[in-house]
Scaffold this motif. Sequence first.
Motif, PDB file in Angstrom:
ATOM      1  N   GLY A   1       0.826  -1.213   0.000  1.00 60.70           N
ATOM      2  CA  GLY A   1       0.000   0.000   0.000  1.00 60.70           C
ATOM      3  C   GLY A   1       0.852   1.250   0.000  1.00 60.70           C
ATOM      4  O   GLY A   1       0.583   2.207  -0.742  1.00 60.70           O
ATOM      5  N   PHE A   2       1.909   1.249   0.818  1.00 58.46           N
ATOM      6  CA  PHE A   2       2.820   2.399   0.862  1.00 58.46           C
ATOM      7  C   PHE A   2       3.478   2.605  -0.501  1.00 58.46           C
ATOM      8  O   PHE A   2       3.554   3.732  -1.002  1.00 58.46           O
ATOM      9  N   ALA A   3       3.959   1.513  -1.094  1.00 58.32           N
ATOM     10  CA  ALA A   3       4.633   1.599  -2.404  1.00 58.32           C
ATOM     11  C   ALA A   3       3.703   2.158  -3.474  1.00 58.32           C
ATOM     12  O   ALA A   3       4.121   2.972  -4.309  1.00 58.32           O
TER      13      ALA A   3
ATOM     14  N   ILE B   1       1.967  12.243   0.411  1.00 55.47           N
ATOM     15  CA  ILE B   1       2.160  10.816   0.711  1.00 55.47           C
ATOM     16  C   ILE B   1       1.685  10.527   2.137  1.00 55.47           C
ATOM     17  O   ILE B   1       0.956   9.562   2.378  1.00 55.47           O
ATOM     18  N   GLN B   2       2.091  11.383   3.081  1.00 56.07           N
ATOM     19  CA  GLN B   2       1.707  11.166   4.475  1.00 56.07           C
ATOM     20  C   GLN B   2       0.188  11.236   4.662  1.00 56.07           C
ATOM     21  O   GLN B   2      -0.395  10.417   5.368  1.00 56.07           O
ATOM     22  N   ASN B   3      -0.444  12.204   3.999  1.00 55.99           N
ATOM     23  CA  ASN B   3      -1.904  12.352   4.120  1.00 55.99           C
ATOM     24  C   ASN B   3      -2.635  11.148   3.522  1.00 55.99           C
ATOM     25  O   ASN B   3      -3.577  10.620   4.122  1.00 55.99           O
ATOM     26  N   GLN B   4      -2.197  10.719   2.339  1.00 57.73           N
ATOM     27  CA  GLN B   4      -2.832   9.567   1.698  1.00 57.73           C
ATOM     28  C   GLN B   4      -2.631   8.292   2.516  1.00 57.73           C
ATOM     29  O   GLN B   4      -3.540   7.465   2.623  1.00 57.73           O
ATOM     30  N   LEU B   5      -1.453   8.159   3.092  1.00 58.87           N
ATOM     31  CA  LEU B   5      -1.152   6.989   3.915  1.00 58.87           C
ATOM     32  C   LEU B   5      -2.076   6.951   5.135  1.00 58.87           C
ATOM     33  O   LEU B   5      -2.642   5.910   5.474  1.00 58.87           O
ATOM     34  N   ARG B   6      -2.240   8.101   5.755  1.00 62.93           N
ATOM     35  CA  ARG B   6      -3.086   8.200   6.948  1.00 62.93           C
ATOM     36  C   ARG B   6      -4.550   7.928   6.631  1.00 62.93           C
ATOM     37  O   ARG B   6      -5.276   7.348   7.422  1.00 62.93           O
ATOM     38  N   ASP B   7      -4.984   8.375   5.439  1.00 61.91           N
ATOM     39  CA  ASP B   7      -6.406   8.296   5.085  1.00 61.91           C
ATOM     40  C   ASP B   7      -6.784   7.038   4.311  1.00 61.91           C
ATOM     41  O   ASP B   7      -7.959   6.856   3.991  1.00 61.91           O
ATOM     42  N   ASP B   8      -5.805   6.185   3.977  1.00 57.92           N
ATOM     43  CA  ASP B   8      -6.108   5.011   3.150  1.00 57.92           C
ATOM     44  C   ASP B   8      -6.962   4.011   3.933  1.00 57.92           C
ATOM     45  O   ASP B   8      -6.506   3.389   4.892  1.00 57.92           O
ATOM     46  N   TYR B   9      -8.208   3.846   3.496  1.00 58.27           N
ATOM     47  CA  TYR B   9      -9.172   3.002   4.216  1.00 58.27           C
ATOM     48  C   TYR B   9      -8.711   1.546   4.296  1.00 58.27           C
ATOM     49  O   TYR B   9      -8.786   0.918   5.350  1.00 58.27           O
ATOM     50  N   ASN B  10      -8.223   1.006   3.165  1.00 60.93           N
ATOM     51  CA  ASN B  10      -7.811  -0.406   3.131  1.00 60.93           C
ATOM     52  C   ASN B  10      -6.641  -0.679   4.070  1.00 60.93           C
ATOM     53  O   ASN B  10      -6.612  -1.712   4.753  1.00 60.93           O
ATOM     54  N   LEU B  11      -5.697   0.256   4.124  1.00 64.22           N
ATOM     55  CA  LEU B  11      -4.551   0.070   5.018  1.00 64.22           C
ATOM     56  C   LEU B  11      -4.976   0.162   6.479  1.00 64.22           C
ATOM     57  O   LEU B  11      -4.551  -0.634   7.314  1.00 64.22           O
ATOM     58  N   ARG B  12      -5.825   1.133   6.775  1.00 59.29           N
ATOM     59  CA  ARG B  12      -6.282   1.280   8.170  1.00 59.29           C
ATOM     60  C   ARG B  12      -7.088   0.060   8.605  1.00 59.29           C
ATOM     61  O   ARG B  12      -6.978  -0.397   9.736  1.00 59.29           O
ATOM     62  N   THR B  13      -7.894  -0.464   7.683  1.00 61.48           N
ATOM     63  CA  THR B  13      -8.686  -1.658   7.991  1.00 61.48           C
ATOM     64  C   THR B  13      -7.772  -2.841   8.300  1.00 61.48           C
ATOM     65  O   THR B  13      -8.039  -3.633   9.205  1.00 61.48           O
ATOM     66  N   ALA B  14      -6.655  -2.934   7.544  1.00 65.71           N
ATOM     67  CA  ALA B  14      -5.717  -4.058   7.724  1.00 65.71           C
ATOM     68  C   ALA B  14      -5.089  -4.051   9.114  1.00 65.71           C
ATOM     69  O   ALA B  14      -4.712  -5.105   9.636  1.00 65.71           O
ATOM     70  N   VAL B  15      -4.978  -2.854   9.718  1.00 64.68           N
ATOM     71  CA  VAL B  15      -4.351  -2.763  11.048  1.00 64.68           C
ATOM     72  C   VAL B  15      -5.362  -2.299  12.103  1.00 64.68           C
ATOM     73  O   VAL B  15      -5.038  -1.510  12.995  1.00 64.68           O
ATOM     74  N   ASP B  16      -6.588  -2.789  11.968  1.00 62.14           N
ATOM     75  CA  ASP B  16      -7.656  -2.538  12.958  1.00 62.14           C
ATOM     76  C   ASP B  16      -7.928  -1.050  13.199  1.00 62.14           C
ATOM     77  O   ASP B  16      -8.156  -0.623  14.339  1.00 62.14           O
TER      78      ASP B  16
END
Length: 199
Positions: A106-108, A148-163
């Motif tokens: 996701g980060f990449a 990049i930092q804002n998108q990383l923070r707001d990415d729904y799929n990534l946040r879901t992956a880490v509860d």
Amino acid sequence: DVHRNFTGNRRLLSKNSLVAIKFALSQLGEAIKEIKNSSMIKAMNLELERSAITDQLTGIYNRMGLDKILKGDIGNTGTVIYMDIDNFKKYNDTYGHSTGDTVLKGFANILKENVAGIGYAVRYGGDEFLAIIPKRDQLYCENIAKNIQNQLRDDYNLRTAVDGNEITSSMGIATYEEATWNGFEEALRQADKALYKVK
């Protein structure tokens, strides 16, 4: 009359002529095979080269890819952003390596989207990444880093992956002023220092 003249002019091929034609057809077949094999070999070589410079997990450049980038045109000046994912070991330990891989991919993807058309995305190792942006100054690249930092923070799929936990990244930025390995390496050192100051 026409038919009679045509049939009258037909001649049987001699045995030697048939042998010669068969040999010519055989050679033509071999030549076609060689052309196909040559094209296949070129395609395979290109694929091997692409594979060698690409990180298999994330699909962006790896360290070998970085060498290739630096041998190409990175401009006389430019900027490097050195990044790592904050608390990445915790994601691996808490949620497992599969989730860790999801975070890395996701980060990449976010990094790749932000430098598309203007620079290069590199997985430098582990959870460390680089953005190399030729011909752009530090201020321009600070905006890319914020995106990049804002998108990383707001990415729904990534946040879901880490509860639902917020994923963040620390970043250091530095410019290079000569398109050489030494010039880039110095910028990389400065970006690395800047990264650890903000951690």
